[in-house]
Write an enzyme that holds these catalytic residues in place. Structure first.
Site, mmCIF file in Angstrom:
data_model
loop_
_atom_site.group_PDB
_atom_site.id
_atom_site.type_symbol
_atom_site.label_atom_id
_atom_site.label_comp_id
_atom_site.label_asym_id
_atom_site.label_seq_id
_atom_site.Cartn_x
_atom_site.Cartn_y
_atom_site.Cartn_z
ATOM 1 N N CYS A 88 0.836 -1.319 -0.133
ATOM 2 C CA CYS A 88 0.038 0.125 -0.158
ATOM 3 C C CYS A 88 0.915 1.083 -0.057
ATOM 4 C CB CYS A 88 -1.052 -0.053 1.058
ATOM 5 S SG CYS A 88 -2.462 1.313 1.135
ATOM 6 N N HIS A 176 -3.589 -5.310 0.658
ATOM 7 C CA HIS A 176 -2.864 -5.519 1.907
ATOM 8 C C HIS A 176 -2.920 -7.037 2.100
ATOM 9 C CE1 HIS A 176 -2.694 -1.897 4.024
ATOM 10 N NE2 HIS A 176 -3.418 -1.369 3.515
ATOM 11 N N GLU A 178 -1.416 -9.067 4.063
ATOM 12 C CA GLU A 178 -1.613 -9.553 5.504
ATOM 13 C C GLU A 178 -2.994 -9.657 6.053
ATOM 14 O OE1 GLU A 178 -1.115 -5.113 5.942
ATOM 15 O OE2 GLU A 178 -0.860 -6.383 4.248
ATOM 16 N N SER A 230 -1.213 -11.148 38.548
ATOM 17 C CA SER A 230 -2.605 -10.907 38.568
ATOM 18 C C SER A 230 -3.262 -11.860 38.307
ATOM 19 C CB SER A 230 -2.768 -9.902 37.334
ATOM 20 O OG SER A 230 -2.522 -10.595 36.039
ATOM 21 N N GLY A 231 -2.690 -13.019 37.890
ATOM 22 C CA GLY A 231 -3.720 -14.389 37.471
ATOM 23 C C GLY A 231 -3.907 -14.509 36.204
ATOM 24 N N GLY A 232 -3.730 -13.233 35.299
ATOM 25 C CA GLY A 232 -3.798 -13.236 34.036
ATOM 26 C C GLY A 232 -2.734 -14.321 33.204
ATOM 27 N N VAL A 233 -2.996 -14.355 31.895
ATOM 28 C CA VAL A 233 -2.280 -15.023 31.092
ATOM 29 C C VAL A 233 -0.878 -14.546 31.076
ATOM 30 C CG1 VAL A 233 -1.861 -16.108 28.657
ATOM 31 C CG2 VAL A 233 -4.098 -16.004 29.642
ATOM 32 N N ASP A 234 -0.605 -13.244 30.723
ATOM 33 C CA ASP A 234 0.813 -12.871 30.630
ATOM 34 C C ASP A 234 1.702 -12.968 32.096
ATOM 35 O OD1 ASP A 234 -0.358 -11.932 28.308
ATOM 36 O OD2 ASP A 234 -0.754 -9.807 28.848
ATOM 37 N N SER A 236 1.153 -14.936 34.431
ATOM 38 C CA SER A 236 1.330 -16.216 34.821
ATOM 39 C C SER A 236 2.343 -16.986 34.010
ATOM 40 C CB SER A 236 -0.232 -17.185 34.777
ATOM 41 O OG SER A 236 -1.277 -16.619 35.574
#
EC number: 6.3.5.2
Length: 517
Positions: A88, A176, A178, A230-234, A236
Site C-alpha cells: 500500500c 494488503h 496481510e 495478576s492471575g492473567g495469562v501474561d 502467569s
C-alpha cells in the site's frame, strides 16, 4: 532486560509507516516460522545492515508520499541488496523514491476489490488465479511505475495494483496481503519470504524457551526477582518461565483485591504454586480495596483507586523481600509496538505495575516482550500451565470493579461473580467457549419490577456481553443460539439472588467498546 539473542534466526523486518494492519505483517511471518519485528521507518541503512534481515517490508500508512511531512525512508536502504516488499503506502513510497509517479486517486478504494493478474509468471502471483479478491485501503495510487519495474496486476480503480523488479528483488502491492480478506494474501507473503528472500522457518517456541532461560540466568545471576502476579495469562506465563530459569530466586506477589472471578484466586494458586512450584505470596486485600472504593461511581476514578492501591500493597510486600534487584513484567510485543514506534499512540500503563521500577529502584525483566498474545499462550502450554488457565478469557486489570456500573458493593460483586460463572459454565457446555472471543456479565446499575412466585420484586438486571473478534480492535456481538441464552437466563434468575431480568447486548465495536467502563 533479558532480551533474547536473535542472531540464530532468519529475520524479515517490517518498517512501520502507521498502518492499522502493521502488526499483522509480523504476525503472519511468525506464523510461517520466520522471526519478524515491526521497527521504526527511521532506521538507517547501516542499522538495518547490522540487523542482517533476509528481507524488508514497507508497511502501509495514512500519509501521502508527496506530502512534505510524509514518513520517509533512508534512500540508502535501496542499495543494500536486500529484497523489499512495499505494501500500500509502502509500494507508493518505493515507487516515488525510485522515480515513479504517485497521485491522488479519482476513486479511492476501501474494502474488497477484485484484481486481475497480468503476468502469469510474476514471482509473487505465479500459479494463483488470474482473478482474485483483495483488501484495499488507499486514496492515492501509483500512476507510473519506476524504471525497471513491470506491472503485474491491475484493478478497476487501480491500474497499477502490483509491481515487480526481479533484478533488484523489489516488489509492491497496492492491497494488503496481510489481511485475511485478501484471498491469496498469505500465499503472496509466503512467496516473498521463502522464494524471494530465501528465509528459513527456524523460529520455534522450543528454541525461544531455551534461549530465554539462558538469558534470564545470565542477567539475574544469584539475585532475586519479584513479580506482580495478576492471575492473567501474561503474568502467569512470565512467572513460570522465570521460575524455570532461576527457581526460588523468583517471588511472585499475588494481590487478591476481591475483584476476581469466581474461584479465580484458588485456581491460580493451585496451578502455579501447588502444581508448578512457583513461589507465591498471596495477599488478601479485598476489605482494603472495597473500603477505598466505597461511594465511588466514576469509572476512571475507580480505575485510579484500584491501580494506586495495588501499587501500595505491592510496595509494602516488595520491601519485605531482601536483595531483590529485579522486577519482572508480562509486557508483550503488542505493548512494545504500541508504545515504542514513531507512528503509534502511547498506551495506558498497566494499572498494577506502572511506575514500580522507578519507584522501587528495580531493574526490569520482560521475557515476553518479543511475543504476541497467541505465542504467549503457546509458550504457556509448553511450560505446562493448564490449558484452561492459558486460554482464559481476557480480563481487565481492575477486574469486576469495572463490570459493576456505579458504586461497588459486596452484594453487587457477588451478583456479577455468580452470574458470570453461570454464563461461562453454559458457554463451555455448549462448546462455544473457543468460538466466542470474550463473554461476561455486567451489572448495569438498573433495577426493575418483576414477579416471582406470587410476589412483586424490584431487583437488578444483569447484562450479558459476548463478542466475536480476532484481535479486539473491532468486534461483533456473538449470535449465541436462543436456546442457550434461555438456559443461561433461567439459571441466573433462579440461582443468583436479587436478579429478575437478563439483558443481551447486541452492539458491535465500534460504536461500543467491549467493556462497559
Amino acid at each position: 532486560m533479558a532480551n533474547i539473542n536473535l542472531d540464530a534466526f532468519d529475520k524479515i523486518i517490517a518498517l512501520d509507516f502507521g498502518s492499522q494492519y502493521n502488526q499483522l505483517i509480523t504476525r503472519r511471518l511468525r506464523d510461517f516460522g520466520i522471526y519478524s519485528e515491526l521497527l521504526s521507518h527511521k532506521l538507517t541503512a547501516d542499522e538495518i545492515k547490522e540487523i542482517n534481515p533476509k528481507g524488508i517490508i514497507f508497511s502501509g500508512g495514512p500519509n501521502s508520499v508527496y506530502d512534505p511531512n510524509a514518513f520517509k525512508v533512508d534512500p540508502e536502504i535501496f542499495k543494500l541488496g536486500i529484497p523489499i516488499l512495499g505494501i500500500c503506502y509502502g509500494m507508493q513510497l518505493m515507487s516515488y523514491d525510485l522515480g515513479g509517479k504517485v497521485e491522488k486517486a479519482d476513486n479511492s478504494e476501501y474494502g474488497r476489490a477484485d484484481i486481475e493478474v497480468l503476468d502469469d509468471e510474476a514471482v509473487l502471483l505465479k500459479g494463483l488465479p488470474k482473478k482474485q479478491y483483495v483488501w484495499m485501503s488507499h486514496g492515492d495510487l501509483v500512476t507510473q511505475a519506476p524504471a525497471g519495474f513491470e506491472v503485474t496486476a491491475t484493478s478497476k480503480n487501480c491500474p497499477i495494483a502490483s509491481i515487480a523488479d526481479n533484478d533488484r528483488k523489489f516488489y509492491g502491492v497496492q492491497f494488503h496481503p496481510e489481511v485475511r480478506n485478501s484471498e491469496y494474501g498469505l500465499d503472496i507473503l509466503r512467496r516473498f519470504a521463502f522464494d524471494v528472500c530465501g528465509a528459513k522457518a527456524n523460529w520455534t517456541m522450543d528454541d525461544f524457551i531455551d534461549m530465554q532461560i539462558d538469558e534470564i540466568r545470565k542477567e539475574v545471576g544469584d539475585k532475586k526477582v519479584i513479580l506482580g502476579l495478576s492471575g492473567g495469562v501474561d503474568s502467569s506465563v512470565t512467572a513460570v518461565l522465570i521460575h524455570k530459569a532461576i527457581g526460588d530466586q523468583l517471588t511472585c506477589i499475588f494481590v487478591d483485591h476481591g475483584l476476581l472471578r469466581k474461584n479465580e484466586a484458588d485456581q491460580v494458586m493451585d496451578a502455579l504454586s501447588r502444581d508448578l512450584g512457583v513461589n507465591i505470596i498471596k495477599v488478601d486485600a479485598a476489605d482494603r480495596f472495597l473500603g477505598k472504593l466505597e461511594g465511588v461511581t466514576d469509572p476512571e476514578q475507580k480505575r485510579k483507586i484500584i491501580g494506586k492501591e495495588f501499587i501500595e500493597v505491592f510496595n509494602e510486600e516488595a520491601k519485605k523481600i531482601k536483595d531483590a534487584d529485579f522486577l519482572a513484567q508480562g509486557t508483550l510485543y503488542t505493548d512494545v509496538i504500541e508504545s515504542g514506534t514513531d507512528t503509534a499512540q502511547t498506551i495506558k500503563s498497566h494499572h498494577n505495575v506502572g511506575g514500580l521500577p522507578k519507584k522501587l529502584g528495580f531493574k526490569l525483566i520482560e521475557p515476553l516482550r518479543k511475543l504476541f498474545k497467541d505465542e504467549t499462550r503457546e509458550l504457556g502450554e509448553k511450560l505446562g500451565i493448564p490449558h484452561e488457565l492459558v486460554w482464559r478469557q481476557p480480563f481487565p486489570g481492575p477486574g469486576l470493579g469495572i463490570r459493576v456500573i456505579g458504586e461497588i458493593t459486596p452484594e453487587k460483586l457477588e451478583i456479577v461473580r455468580e452470574s458470570d460463572a453461570i454464563l461461562r459454565e453454559e458457554i463451555k457446555k455448549a462448546g462455544l467457549d473457543e468460538e466466542i472471543w470474550q463473554y461476561f456479565t455486567v451489572l448495569p446499575g438498573i433495577r426493575s419490577v418483576g414477579v416471582m412466585g406470587d410476589g412483586r420484586t424490584y431487583d437488578y438486571a444483569v447484562a450479558i456481553r459476548a463478542v466475536t473478534s480476532i484481535d479486539g480492535m473491532t468486534a461483533d456481538f456473538a449470535k449465541i443460539p436462543w436456546d442457550i441464552l434461555q438456559k443461561i437466563s433461567v439459571r441466573i434468575v433462579n440461582e443468583v439472588d436479587h436478579v429478575n431480568r437478563i439483558l443481551y447486548d447486541v452492539t458491535s465495536k465500534p460504536p461500543s467498546t467491549i467493556e462497559y467502563e
